[in-house]
Design an enzyme around this catalytic site. Sequence first.
Site, mmCIF file in Angstrom:
data_model
loop_
_atom_site.group_PDB
_atom_site.id
_atom_site.type_symbol
_atom_site.label_atom_id
_atom_site.label_comp_id
_atom_site.label_asym_id
_atom_site.label_seq_id
_atom_site.Cartn_x
_atom_site.Cartn_y
_atom_site.Cartn_z
ATOM 1 N N ALA A 66 0.862 -1.172 -0.076
ATOM 2 C CA ALA A 66 0.016 0.075 -0.025
ATOM 3 C C ALA A 66 1.010 1.027 -0.063
ATOM 4 C CB ALA A 66 -0.851 0.077 1.255
ATOM 5 N N GLY A 108 0.660 -5.091 1.109
ATOM 6 C CA GLY A 108 -0.575 -5.005 0.149
ATOM 7 C C GLY A 108 -0.216 -5.668 -1.274
ATOM 8 N N GLU A 111 -0.754 -9.230 -0.402
ATOM 9 C CA GLU A 111 -2.127 -9.423 -0.381
ATOM 10 C C GLU A 111 -3.079 -9.226 -1.806
ATOM 11 O OE1 GLU A 111 -2.133 -6.302 2.640
ATOM 12 O OE2 GLU A 111 -3.387 -7.566 3.905
#
Length: 257
Positions: A66, A108, A111
Amino acid sequence: MDYQYIVVEREDPIAVITLNRPQQLNALNWQLVGELADACEALDRDEACRCMVLTGAGDKAFAAGADIKEMAGQTPVTMLTGEFNAWDRIRRVHKPMIAAVGGYALGGGLELAMHCDLIIASENAKFGQPEINLGIIPGAGGTQRLARTLGKFVTMEMVLTGRTYTAQELFQLGLINQVVPQGQHLERAKEIARTIAEKAPIAVRLGKEAVLAAFETPLEQGLATEKRLFAMLFSTEDQKEGMAAFVEKRKGEFKGK
Ligand code: COA
């Protein structure tokens, strides 16, 4: 559609979505994740697309997580209500998605790869959940998806130490489908996507749904779901075609009907 941070290339019956912020190692800002969700949903609705491949621009990263610069000033309220919810839209995509990972897939980025259904990695790929180094924990499913795939102990190590793992390590642990020579991850992912795209689309969709049910339901309920979906496929033209083609010793021509 015009996107700022992703590129969508149609190679029907497959499509390649490229995360496109290479200068920032494809860090996932909210707009990028929102664009990605829009693109995935559009391809999900489009019958000409049967399988998606997700990759990162440049040779350094799939996505280095992220966007920390964007996250730094957030509050609990903006994290709950903001575009962060686009992750749920990606999670609900029905068509198969393959992550083609070269370089870093961190936080992220990992993920996001785990939102996909298969992960193909270049031998130089590096994975990890380094959020702990920033004073947070994974927030887009990392703790749950890792624990369901790798079990408690490896996941604890990943989440609590923030250590980086090689593609080979995670291949041995079952998180990665294939490790390929450096730079060949996208081509291999596309090959697999084309293979899946030849199959009966409704069976592929229900196959994905059935496997994902295993992560969300007790065994009894998961088996009942599988049985229902399995039975439902006997109402499709593709089931008739697939079985007729076997008997007639030819390749099935599937229409998604
Ligand atoms: N968010 C925002 N920007 C990021 C980023 C992220 N997650 N990861 C990398 N970048 C940016 C860097 O700030 C840098 O931008 P700049 O040139 O404007 O300063 C650029 O991408 C290149 O990164 P850099 O750190 O210089 O590359 P490197 O090869 O030295 O290191 C990493 C690569 C992946 C080890 C390092 O970038 C890193 O640790 N990134 C953060 C990983 C992380 O914690 N992810 C989880 C976030 S929740």
